[in-house]
Write a protein that holds these residues in place. Structure first.
Motif, PDB file in Angstrom:
ATOM      1  N   GLU A 192       0.853  -1.186   0.000  1.00  0.00           N
ATOM      2  CA  GLU A 192       0.000   0.000   0.000  1.00  0.00           C
ATOM      3  C   GLU A 192       0.888   1.234   0.000  1.00  0.00           C
ATOM      4  O   GLU A 192       1.852   1.323   0.770  1.00  0.00           O
ATOM      5  CB  GLU A 192      -0.896   0.013   1.245  1.00  0.00           C
ATOM      6  CG  GLU A 192      -1.812   1.223   1.315  1.00  0.00           C
ATOM      7  CD  GLU A 192      -2.605   1.281   2.609  1.00  0.00           C
ATOM      8  OE1 GLU A 192      -3.237   2.322   2.867  1.00  0.00           O
ATOM      9  OE2 GLU A 192      -2.576   0.283   3.366  1.00  0.00           O
ATOM     10  N   LYS A 250       1.179   5.278   0.556  1.00  0.00           N
ATOM     11  CA  LYS A 250       0.552   6.476   1.085  1.00  0.00           C
ATOM     12  C   LYS A 250       0.548   7.553   0.001  1.00  0.00           C
ATOM     13  O   LYS A 250       1.491   7.656  -0.798  1.00  0.00           O
ATOM     14  CB  LYS A 250       1.330   6.960   2.311  1.00  0.00           C
ATOM     15  CG  LYS A 250       0.639   8.066   3.095  1.00  0.00           C
ATOM     16  CD  LYS A 250       1.418   8.404   4.360  1.00  0.00           C
ATOM     17  CE  LYS A 250       0.727   9.520   5.128  1.00  0.00           C
ATOM     18  NZ  LYS A 250       1.476   9.882   6.360  1.00  0.00           N
ATOM     19  N   LYS A 251      -0.502   8.354  -0.038  1.00  0.00           N
ATOM     20  CA  LYS A 251      -0.659   9.341  -1.098  1.00  0.00           C
ATOM     21  C   LYS A 251       0.528  10.287  -1.188  1.00  0.00           C
ATOM     22  O   LYS A 251       1.019  10.607  -2.273  1.00  0.00           O
ATOM     23  CB  LYS A 251      -1.943  10.149  -0.875  1.00  0.00           C
ATOM     24  CG  LYS A 251      -2.224  11.162  -1.976  1.00  0.00           C
ATOM     25  CD  LYS A 251      -3.523  11.909  -1.745  1.00  0.00           C
ATOM     26  CE  LYS A 251      -3.767  12.927  -2.860  1.00  0.00           C
ATOM     27  NZ  LYS A 251      -5.021  13.694  -2.629  1.00  0.00           N
ATOM     28  N   PHE A 265       3.784  -1.331   3.733  1.00  0.00           N
ATOM     29  CA  PHE A 265       3.231   0.025   3.705  1.00  0.00           C
ATOM     30  C   PHE A 265       4.344   1.013   3.366  1.00  0.00           C
ATOM     31  O   PHE A 265       5.368   1.068   4.054  1.00  0.00           O
ATOM     32  CB  PHE A 265       2.616   0.383   5.062  1.00  0.00           C
ATOM     33  CG  PHE A 265       1.972   1.740   5.097  1.00  0.00           C
ATOM     34  CD1 PHE A 265       0.773   1.974   4.439  1.00  0.00           C
ATOM     35  CD2 PHE A 265       2.578   2.786   5.764  1.00  0.00           C
ATOM     36  CE1 PHE A 265       0.175   3.230   4.448  1.00  0.00           C
ATOM     37  CE2 PHE A 265       1.992   4.044   5.790  1.00  0.00           C
ATOM     38  CZ  PHE A 265       0.786   4.257   5.132  1.00  0.00           C
ATOM     39  N   ASP A 282       5.505   4.722   3.185  1.00  0.00           N
ATOM     40  CA  ASP A 282       5.213   6.094   3.604  1.00  0.00           C
ATOM     41  C   ASP A 282       6.222   7.063   2.982  1.00  0.00           C
ATOM     42  O   ASP A 282       7.069   6.657   2.181  1.00  0.00           O
ATOM     43  CB  ASP A 282       5.214   6.208   5.131  1.00  0.00           C
ATOM     44  CG  ASP A 282       6.561   5.844   5.754  1.00  0.00           C
ATOM     45  OD1 ASP A 282       7.567   5.790   5.016  1.00  0.00           O
ATOM     46  OD2 ASP A 282       6.608   5.624   6.975  1.00  0.00           O
ATOM     47  N   GLU A 283       6.140   8.343   3.385  1.00  0.00           N
ATOM     48  CA  GLU A 283       7.007   9.365   2.778  1.00  0.00           C
ATOM     49  C   GLU A 283       8.489   9.074   2.990  1.00  0.00           C
ATOM     50  O   GLU A 283       9.299   9.249   2.073  1.00  0.00           O
ATOM     51  CB  GLU A 283       6.694  10.757   3.354  1.00  0.00           C
ATOM     52  CG  GLU A 283       5.270  11.220   3.120  1.00  0.00           C
ATOM     53  CD  GLU A 283       4.416  11.044   4.355  1.00  0.00           C
ATOM     54  OE1 GLU A 283       3.811  12.028   4.804  1.00  0.00           O
ATOM     55  OE2 GLU A 283       4.357   9.917   4.883  1.00  0.00           O
TER      56      GLU A 283
END
Length: 207
Positions: free
Chosen positions: A60, A62-63, A95, A97-98
């Motif tokens: 997944e 993150k945007k 996941f 993330d940034e």
């Protein structure tokens, strides 16, 4: 090959300078082969590529992480592939993330730099040149006028800037646009521009 209507099509893919090199070696190459420029992928296409690539592996994104991946890929398949690969090995969970995305982008730039850019940059001797390159990407100037660069770098002598431009063109990092004395230059390859942009981003993150 004696068949009159042989359904055969040759497609040679590469950066523009490769075509120019072939023409210089054999002038008839330019008339035998039709040159066509392929645009970079759109942000939507890059976003779709990363989402499809990672989602099928159960990851997944993150945007905000995806935004970084799209921005620093700049629609270039080579950067997209390297960034995707670096992030995959950087991610210890499913996941993204940034922080994972940013670290992957930095590693991708290092990887591409070591393979394709640093061998060229190793020929640059002057320590004055790196600040000039960083200033150009800081101001998002992928193309610029010599007079503009002189004005921006007011604390750098015109002679240093003149030598800088000459060396960059000689190494193939820059190319002149228009007639010889137009004073207009641009990065010959978006990959060079993006490499320096990511290096500048990395320096900013470390401050």
């Amino acid at each position: 090959m004696n068949y009159d209507n042989l359904p055969l099509y040759f497609l040679l893919a590469g950066y523009p300078e490769k075509f120019e090199n072939m023409v210089q070696q054999e002038e008839s190459f330019g008339s035998i082969f039709h040159y066509d420029y392929i645009d970079a992928l759109t942000d939507e296409e890059v976003s779709s590529f990363f989402e499809s690539l990672f989602n099928q592996e159960g990851y997944e994104i993150k945007k905000e992480a995806l935004n970084y991946m799209v921005k620093y890929s700049s629609g270039l398949p080579l950067l997209m592939q390297q960034i995707g690969d670096s992030i995959f090995w950087e991610c210890e969970t499913t996941f993204i993330d940034e922080n994972i995305a940013i670290n992957g982008i930095f590693k991708a730039a290092d990887e591409i730099g070591n393979k394709q850019i640093k061998p060229v940059l190793s020929q640059i001797q002057s320590e004055n040149y790196e600040p000039l390159l960083e200033k150009l990407v800081e101001l998002e100037l992928s193309s610029f006028k010599r007079s503009e660069l002189i004005k921006i770098m007011k604390n750098t002598s015109e002679n240093v800037i003149k030598n800088f431009l000459y060396k960059m063109v000689d190494l193939g990092i820059f190319e002149q646009v228009g007639h010889k004395n137009s004073g207009l230059y641009k990065f010959s390859n978006t990959l060079y521009y993006m490499y320096f942009l990511i290096k500048k981003f990395k320096k900013d993150q470390m401050r």
